[in-house]
Structure formats: C-alpha cells, structure tokens
Design a protein around this motif. Structure first.
Motif, PDB file in Angstrom:
ATOM      1  N   ALA A 169      -2.467 -21.730   8.242  1.00 10.51           N
ATOM      2  CA  ALA A 169      -2.803 -20.347   8.595  1.00 10.51           C
ATOM      3  C   ALA A 169      -1.530 -19.509   8.671  1.00 10.51           C
ATOM      4  O   ALA A 169      -0.442 -20.015   8.943  1.00 10.51           O
ATOM      5  N   TRP A 170      -1.676 -18.201   8.395  1.00  8.80           N
ATOM      6  CA  TRP A 170      -0.543 -17.271   8.471  1.00  8.80           C
ATOM      7  C   TRP A 170      -0.786 -16.349   9.662  1.00  8.80           C
ATOM      8  O   TRP A 170      -1.542 -15.385   9.552  1.00  8.80           O
ATOM      9  N   PRO A 171      -0.140 -16.643  10.799  1.00 12.74           N
ATOM     10  CA  PRO A 171      -0.323 -15.772  11.964  1.00 12.74           C
ATOM     11  C   PRO A 171       0.482 -14.483  11.803  1.00 12.74           C
ATOM     12  O   PRO A 171       1.700 -14.464  11.961  1.00 12.74           O
ATOM     13  N   LEU A 172      -0.199 -13.400  11.485  1.00 10.50           N
ATOM     14  CA  LEU A 172       0.475 -12.132  11.209  1.00 10.50           C
ATOM     15  C   LEU A 172      -0.207 -11.023  12.005  1.00 10.50           C
ATOM     16  O   LEU A 172      -1.432 -10.857  11.940  1.00 10.50           O
ATOM     17  N   ALA A 173       0.602 -10.271  12.740  1.00 10.41           N
ATOM     18  CA  ALA A 173       0.062  -9.172  13.541  1.00 10.41           C
ATOM     19  C   ALA A 173      -0.563  -8.121  12.625  1.00 10.41           C
ATOM     20  O   ALA A 173      -0.094  -7.886  11.493  1.00 10.41           O
ATOM     21  N   GLU A 174      -1.591  -7.457  13.112  1.00  7.95           N
ATOM     22  CA  GLU A 174      -2.330  -6.487  12.325  1.00  7.95           C
ATOM     23  C   GLU A 174      -1.433  -5.389  11.777  1.00  7.95           C
ATOM     24  O   GLU A 174      -1.564  -4.976  10.624  1.00  7.95           O
ATOM     25  N   GLU A 175      -0.479  -4.907  12.583  1.00 12.23           N
ATOM     26  CA  GLU A 175       0.374  -3.805  12.132  1.00 12.23           C
ATOM     27  C   GLU A 175       1.346  -4.227  11.023  1.00 12.23           C
ATOM     28  O   GLU A 175       1.920  -3.395  10.328  1.00 12.23           O
ATOM     29  N   LEU A 176       1.531  -5.551  10.855  1.00  9.44           N
ATOM     30  CA  LEU A 176       2.438  -6.050   9.814  1.00  9.44           C
ATOM     31  C   LEU A 176       1.695  -6.484   8.552  1.00  9.44           C
ATOM     32  O   LEU A 176       2.335  -6.840   7.556  1.00  9.44           O
ATOM     33  N   ALA A 177       0.389  -6.467   8.585  1.00 13.08           N
ATOM     34  CA  ALA A 177      -0.419  -6.975   7.468  1.00 13.08           C
ATOM     35  C   ALA A 177      -0.524  -5.925   6.368  1.00 13.08           C
ATOM     36  O   ALA A 177      -1.592  -5.345   6.119  1.00 13.08           O
ATOM     37  N   GLU A 178       0.586  -5.675   5.694  1.00 16.67           N
ATOM     38  CA  GLU A 178       0.641  -4.619   4.679  1.00 16.67           C
ATOM     39  C   GLU A 178       1.619  -5.015   3.589  1.00 16.67           C
ATOM     40  O   GLU A 178       2.682  -5.598   3.847  1.00 16.67           O
ATOM     41  N   LEU A 179       1.269  -4.684   2.357  1.00 14.34           N
ATOM     42  CA  LEU A 179       2.165  -4.918   1.228  1.00 14.34           C
ATOM     43  C   LEU A 179       3.331  -3.949   1.274  1.00 14.34           C
ATOM     44  O   LEU A 179       3.267  -2.895   1.914  1.00 14.34           O
ATOM     45  N   SER A 180       4.391  -4.276   0.566  1.00 11.94           N
ATOM     46  CA  SER A 180       5.513  -3.349   0.442  1.00 11.94           C
ATOM     47  C   SER A 180       5.118  -2.177  -0.448  1.00 11.94           C
ATOM     48  O   SER A 180       4.113  -2.230  -1.166  1.00 11.94           O
ATOM     49  N   GLY A 181       5.929  -1.139  -0.445  1.00  9.42           N
ATOM     50  CA  GLY A 181       5.595   0.071  -1.187  1.00  9.42           C
ATOM     51  C   GLY A 181       6.030   0.062  -2.637  1.00  9.42           C
ATOM     52  O   GLY A 181       5.822   1.047  -3.346  1.00  9.42           O
ATOM     53  N   ALA A 182       6.639  -1.013  -3.108  1.00  5.55           N
ATOM     54  CA  ALA A 182       7.055  -1.074  -4.506  1.00  5.55           C
ATOM     55  C   ALA A 182       5.846  -1.302  -5.401  1.00  5.55           C
ATOM     56  O   ALA A 182       4.893  -1.973  -5.002  1.00  5.55           O
ATOM     57  N   PRO A 183       5.836  -0.748  -6.599  1.00 10.80           N
ATOM     58  CA  PRO A 183       4.707  -0.997  -7.509  1.00 10.80           C
ATOM     59  C   PRO A 183       4.738  -2.432  -8.021  1.00 10.80           C
ATOM     60  O   PRO A 183       5.762  -3.110  -7.975  1.00 10.80           O
ATOM     61  N   GLY A 184       3.606  -2.894  -8.520  1.00 14.19           N
ATOM     62  CA  GLY A 184       3.539  -4.233  -9.089  1.00 14.19           C
ATOM     63  C   GLY A 184       2.424  -5.045  -8.480  1.00 14.19           C
ATOM     64  O   GLY A 184       1.703  -4.590  -7.577  1.00 14.19           O
ATOM     65  N   PRO A 185       2.233  -6.286  -8.950  1.00 13.89           N
ATOM     66  CA  PRO A 185       1.173  -7.147  -8.422  1.00 13.89           C
ATOM     67  C   PRO A 185       1.361  -7.405  -6.926  1.00 13.89           C
ATOM     68  O   PRO A 185       2.489  -7.444  -6.415  1.00 13.89           O
ATOM     69  N   ALA A 186       0.254  -7.608  -6.236  1.00 14.96           N
ATOM     70  CA  ALA A 186       0.314  -7.842  -4.793  1.00 14.96           C
ATOM     71  C   ALA A 186       1.139  -9.073  -4.456  1.00 14.96           C
ATOM     72  O   ALA A 186       1.812  -9.117  -3.419  1.00 14.96           O
ATOM     73  N   GLY A 187       1.106 -10.083  -5.321  1.00  6.80           N
ATOM     74  CA  GLY A 187       1.849 -11.307  -5.044  1.00  6.80           C
ATOM     75  C   GLY A 187       3.345 -11.128  -4.983  1.00  6.80           C
ATOM     76  O   GLY A 187       4.054 -11.976  -4.417  1.00  6.80           O
ATOM     77  N   LEU A 188       3.856 -10.022  -5.553  1.00  7.32           N
ATOM     78  CA  LEU A 188       5.298  -9.735  -5.480  1.00  7.32           C
ATOM     79  C   LEU A 188       5.626  -8.775  -4.330  1.00  7.32           C
ATOM     80  O   LEU A 188       6.791  -8.431  -4.148  1.00  7.32           O
ATOM     81  N   ARG A 189       4.616  -8.376  -3.558  1.00  5.17           N
ATOM     82  CA  ARG A 189       4.836  -7.355  -2.520  1.00  5.17           C
ATOM     83  C   ARG A 189       4.436  -7.854  -1.129  1.00  5.17           C
ATOM     84  O   ARG A 189       4.250  -7.080  -0.211  1.00  5.17           O
ATOM     85  N   LEU A 190       4.299  -9.170  -1.007  1.00  2.07           N
ATOM     86  CA  LEU A 190       3.859  -9.746   0.264  1.00  2.07           C
ATOM     87  C   LEU A 190       4.932  -9.608   1.341  1.00  2.07           C
ATOM     88  O   LEU A 190       6.132  -9.659   1.038  1.00  2.07           O
TER      89      LEU A 190
END
Length: 698
Positions: free
Chosen positions: A177-198
C-alpha cells in the motif's frame, strides 16, 4: 535491381567463411507530405508528430508485425526541453512471434468496450488475481486536467527471492500500500503520461519506485508500466491481455528493459528534431535490411509520410534527419570487430582515402561543422589518428573471440571514441561514430555498434539498399589485408575544395566500384549515378555543336560561428549557410573556344576542375555580414560569333536564358584573344592548386 541479391550473397559468403556475421541496423527518417509546424523543421516534438507516429505504428502492426506490442517509452532529455523525447516501440519475438497474446492482432485494440470509471476496480482486481496478489490502487488528481482520472498501484518483484530463469516459471510479485495524505495525492504539473508525473518523493523508502499507473480520459485509457526486467514485464503484459474481458486494449507506456539475450525484435519510432526517426530491428544480413526498407516505404506511403522534402525551387532534398547505417554482431560474444581491430582499421583508412563515401550520400551540410565530420577534418593533423590506428593494428595478433586475449573491445572504444568526434568532443557527431561501441561510462554505450552517420535520407528505398550493399561489399573486400591502405592520406586543402565537387566525387566512387569489380564484387553503377544526379541536379546544360558545358551545385563546408543565446538562457550552435558553390564542367572544345563570364568577371575554363563560390543570401548571424549576396548570377558564354546569356535568380532552380541585345562582332569572342588582352585577375587570388574562385574577392 535483381543484381543486388547475388552480390550480397557473395559478400556475406566471404564474411561467413572468415567466421563473421555482420549485422545491419538503420535509422531512416521521414516527414509528412506537407510538413507544417516546428516539429517538422527544428523541434523534436509538437502537436502532430505523436499522432503520425501512432498511425504508422498501427499500419506496421496490421501489415508487418501482427500481434506485436506497442509501447510508448521516454527517451533522452536534452537541455531546453521540458520532457524526455518519446519513442514508440513495437515489440515482437526474435522470430517474429508475438511475445504477448492479445485478444486481436493489433494492440491497442480497435474493438472491445471502452473502460469506464466504474469498471476500473474490477479490472485491477482481475489483473492482481492474474499475478497472484491484490493490487492496492491510490487515486490521484491531475492539475492539468481535472476531468482525467488517475489510479496508481505499487507493483514490483520480490528481489530477495531468487527468480527462476525460465519464462514460464512463476514470479513472486509484491503490491504494498502507498500511504499518501490526501493533499499530496496529485501529479506534478509537467506535461506527459501520468506515470512520469507521480509524487514519488512521498513514497516510503522501503517501497521500490515501481508503480503501475492507470489513467482514464476522453481519449481512452492508458497503463504506465512499472520499470521491470524483460521476463516480469512480459508476464505483466500477458496478465493485462488476459484480464481485458471484452475491454478494448489500453495504450501502454513505460521503460523498455535492455534485452541483452536478444529475445525480442524491436522497431522504434522516435521523436527527433524536424523528423520522425525509425529505428530498424537488428538485421542479420543485407536481405533483411533491404526488406525492412521496402516495407517501411510502403507503410509510410499509406499513412502520408515520405523520406524527402520538396524545396522552394521545386527540387527534392533529404529530410535533414539522416539515414544512418549501423554495423554490429549477433551478440557481444560473437562480435566481428572485438577480435579483429586490424580489419576495422583497414575499413577506417579506406573510408579516409575515399571522400565520396563521406560526401556523396550525405546532406547539404558537410565538413567540420556538420553532424558527421570526418576524423581528419577534426584532428587538425593526422599524427594522432595515425598513431591510434597503428596501435590497434599492433594489438591484432590473430586470436579469435574465443580467446580472452583476443578481445580488444575496451582498447578499440577508448582509442577511437576520443578521435572520432567533432571539435567540441561530441563522439556521437562523427562520420563513423563509436559512441555506442564500448564506453561503459555512457548509457547504451556498450552495444558494439559502429554507426555510419554521413548518410542522408533518399527518395527511394532501393537507393538506400544500394548504399548498404556497397558498405557490405567493402567490408568483405577489406577482409584481405592487400586491399587495405597502409597509411592515412594527407588531403590538405583539396579535401574541402576539389574533392567536394560533383565530378570529383563521382570519379572517386567510380574508382571504388572498379576496385570491387576487380575483386569479383560487381555493383551496377546505375543506382549510384542516379543518386549523384539527384544530389547534384544540373543548373544549366548548354550545347552548341561540339561545345558542351554543364553547371551543377557543389558542396560547400559551411563554417561554424559563435554560440548564440536563445530563449531560456541556453545557447545554440549556428553555421553560416549563406554560401553556395557551383561547378563548371566543360569539354575540351568548350574550354578552348568559349569565354566564361560570371557577374561581369571572366573566369578561366581549363582542364583543372573549376568551381565558383558565391553568397546566396544574407543570413543573421553570418560571417562577413557586410558582403552583399551575389544573386542574381549573370552568366555569359562568348564564342567567336555569339553571346549566350543566362540568369540564376534567388529561388530559381536553374539558369534561364536571357535575350542578348546585339550579336558579338566577328572574331571578338575567343577565349585565347581575351586572355591575351587581360590577364586573369583571379589566379593571383587563389592557391595555385585550388579549384574554387570566390566571388567575395573583388
């Protein structure tokens, strides 16, 4: 071109008799029929390129590689570019068999139901069951597209448990499991596939940075695969295919692992500045290489791509992205050059002796500032290059690759990569590049590849096949030490003067073809002559009785000028492409009876090759900005009784006739009389052996 196959078989038979299998690879480049946008001129990527690449990939999947798996992969990232450049890779088995059994021949699927958000949990549950575990997906937000939905599930292989080597054996998977706070559960703002913006910086240290990412939007769904070795990745892909249950197959993206054992056959479609580059699978011989070129030409034609551009004056030119040819071996253990450095040196010296091999099949930009300079253009003097080649020859004692003492891969790599480079030290930019030969300190630096980069794309696949055949024939020819030059040749100023003229390049290639023919490898000169005609189309063909004169564009080594700042605080390399040259080719009768005047200046027609350099246009930046362009070029031919005038305009493809106001007076036009009256003012302004007259000199 039925003559090609017998020559290829004869050359490869000689190599096989010596215990050599020389593999071929290629990097042809293509552009749309109507290239528009920066991605088809100077930029690596843009709004239309990925779509064109996907259409070509689909065409290849349906007609050449049925059952192959299509994977979007991140590639190199260059300064000034936000994201890595992408590559679409089509993956098949070594023998062409599908590595993954998809529900239909092509993936992503053309049929099936689209995945909905409500179906995502069930799909991930089925996928986990296929792998023998329960995935624990985490929902993420996309700041660039709030409507797009993202799920991320850590997925890796247990490294503590020895993994069986057999492809069919079971792999132990981990899905923490990936314990991640709700406020941090966001991709980066760079364009591209989601897998490169985790937000991987918030992943606990004990969890490997391997995450399966599913994204769903209006354009369908996509899986970004975690970085895995070949066998686990293939197992995961099969689990995805088996878990579709009527769904349309997803787009796939991720990092392709290195396949050192050659289980896969991979074809790549890569974003490169101005072009779409096609990375061919490794070809076991010329016939496979020829077959791929033919297949690609047909596939590209069906989706609106081609290997040439139309110029403003109506001619054709290459794409500008090159058509590089690569040599290698079937494996690193059976590499043809590791135990034969003397053969390799013989090849390098032979290429240095024959400038046609560097210039005739290249693009317009040649010389030290090009993307593929010859080693002797960069070295300044030949001493270091000659010392390096002699050291490699001395290391060759005839031991085979079976003897560890006969493996010279490190010596070859360390010796040549510093000398086969441009003046900035970039060992990728070289006529014959060794940056992928054996350099353990560089990514993909130990592939044992020799890359011939002074090759431009051509409008016909058969022409490129003819060049590859010429290369293979020379490899076989130079197996015999008798055919190898004993030392480098000091060309001096002639290399960038006389030897860049069309007539001299053809004469040099004729000499190469004659040597091969004398050795029993007879290559039809017709396709090479056709390439020569295409590269140097006549600007003027004039004939009057026995008098014959021809003008053709000649190559000009454009100079490199200072780095220029560009947006973002970076610098860019510029060359001064404002200069042009034209060669004047006249028969004996024409040289003795015709005066040749250009822009009001009389030029000598002699048996020595003659070229004229002129400023074609004003560019910024450029060398000597105060010198005006010389266009239009006004050409006048004077015979004993007539004057013939022609003009070349700025964008004109050829010299066009111009009316003459009055005929020449009788006896007033012979070259002998004019030269007797006024000495040639240009002979004092050029070296005694030079072939080029420079109109910039008043």
């Amino acid at each position: 071109m039925s003559w090609m196959q017998p020559v290829a078989r004869a050359a490869e038979a000689r190599l096989e008799q010596a215990g050599i299998q020389l593999t071929l690879g290629g990097e042809p480049t293509v552009v749309p029929l109507q290239p528009q946008g920066a991605e088809w001129s100077v930029a690596a990527d843009g709004p239309t390129k990925l779509g064109m690449a996907r259409r070509l990939a689909r065409e290849l999947q349906c007609n050449a590689l049925p059952g192959s798996t299509l994977l979007w992969c991140p590639g190199k990232r260059y300064d000034g570019e936000v994201n890595p450049r992408w590559t679409l890779r089509l993956i098949s088995g070594k023998g062409g068999e599908p590595p993954v059994r998809w529900p239909e021949p092509c993936q992503p699927g053309l049929s099936g139901h689209p995945l909905t958000p409500a179906q995502v949990p069930a799909f991930l549950e089925r996928l986990g069951a296929q792998l023998g575990l329960t995935l624990q997906p985490l929902s993420l937000r996309d700041p660039l597209d709030p409507e797009r939905q993202i799920w991320a599930a850590p997925l890796s292989v247990d490294d503590d448990e020895p993994q069986p080597a057999a492809d069919h054996a079971k792999i132990r998977w981990l899905a923490p499991a990936w314990p991640l706070a709700e406020e941090l559960a966001e991709l980066s703002g760079a364009p591209g596939p989601a897998g490169l913006r985790l937000p991987l910086e918030h992943l606990p240290e004990e969890i490997p940075r391997q995450v399966l990412t599913l994204e769903l939007g209006p354009d369908g769904w996509e899986l970004f695969l975690p970085p895995l070795l070949r066998r686990p990745l293939q197992t995961l892909l099969q689990a995805v295919a088996d878990g579709l249950d009527g769904l349309a197959a997803p787009r796939l993206s991720g990092v392709l692992p290195f396949d050192g054992e050659g289980h896969w056959q991979v074809l790549g479609l890569t974003a490169d500045p101005g072009v779409l580059e096609i990375n061919l699978p490794v070809c076991r011989g010329w016939a496979e290489y020829h077959g791929w070129l033919q297949l690609l030409e047909q596939a590209c034609g069906r989706v609106g791509l081609r290997s040439w551009k139309a110029t403003a004056d109506g001619h054709q030119e290459g794409t500008g992205g090159g058509n590089h040819l690569l040599w290698g071996g079937p494996s690193l253990e059976q590499h043809p050059f590791f135990s034969r450095p003397a053969w390799l040196v013989g090849i390098l010296r032979y290429w240095q002796h024959h400038p046609a091999l560097a210039y005739l099949f290249s693009g317009a930009c040649v010389g030290p500032a090009s993307q593929a300079p010859r080693p002797d253009e960069v070295a300044g003097n030949l001493l270091d290059l000659e010392l390096a080649y002699r050291a490699l020859e001395a290391a060759d004692d005839g031991r085979t690759h079976d003897d560890p003492r006969g493996d010279h891969r490190s010596l070859i790599g360390e010796t040549l990569r510093h000398l086969h480079a441009d003046r900035s030290g970039n060992n990728h930019r070289s006529e014959i590049s060794f940056d992928k030969f054996w350099n353990p300190g560089a990514p993909a630096g130990c592939l044992g590849l020799v890359e011939f980069r002074a090759l431009e794309s051509l409008p016909h696949a058969a022409w490129s096949s003819a060049i590859a055949l010429l290369w293979s024939a020379l490899a076989a020819h130079l197996l015999n030490p008798v055919h190898r030059p004993a030392a480098l040749r000091a060309w001096g100023a002639a290399l960038h003067d006389r030897l860049l003229l069309p007539s001299q390049l053809w004469a040099d290639l004729e000499a190469v073809l004659a040597e091969l023919a004398a050795d029993g490898l007879v290559l039809d000169p017709e396709p090479y002559r056709a390439i020569w005609e295409w590269r140097f189309p006549p600007l003027l063909r004039w004939r009057e009785g026995e008098l014959q004169l021809e003008l053709r564009p000649a190559l000009e080594p454009w100079p490199l000028i200072c780095d220029t700042p560009v947006q973002g605080g970076l610098t860019s390399r510029f060359i001064d492409a404002s200069l042009r040259r034209v060669e004047v080719i006249a028969n004996g009768a024409c040289r003795s009876e015709v005066e040749f005047w250009l822009n009001g200046r009389q030029l000598p027609l002699t048996a020595q090759p003659l070229a004229v350099r002129y400023r074609h246009q004003r560019l910024y930046p450029c060398l000597h900005p105060a010198i005006e362009p010389h266009l239009p070029l006004e050409l006048e031919l004077r015979t004993a009784s007539h004057r013939h005038r022609f003009r070349l305009e700025g964008e004109g493809p050829t010299f066009v006739p111009v009316a003459v106001e009055a005929p020449m007076p009788p006896g007033g036009g012979t070259g002998e009389r004019r030269y007797a009256e006024a000495p040639d003012p240009w002979r004092a302004r050029r070296h005694q052996d030079a072939s080029t007259i420079d109109l910039r000199l008043d």
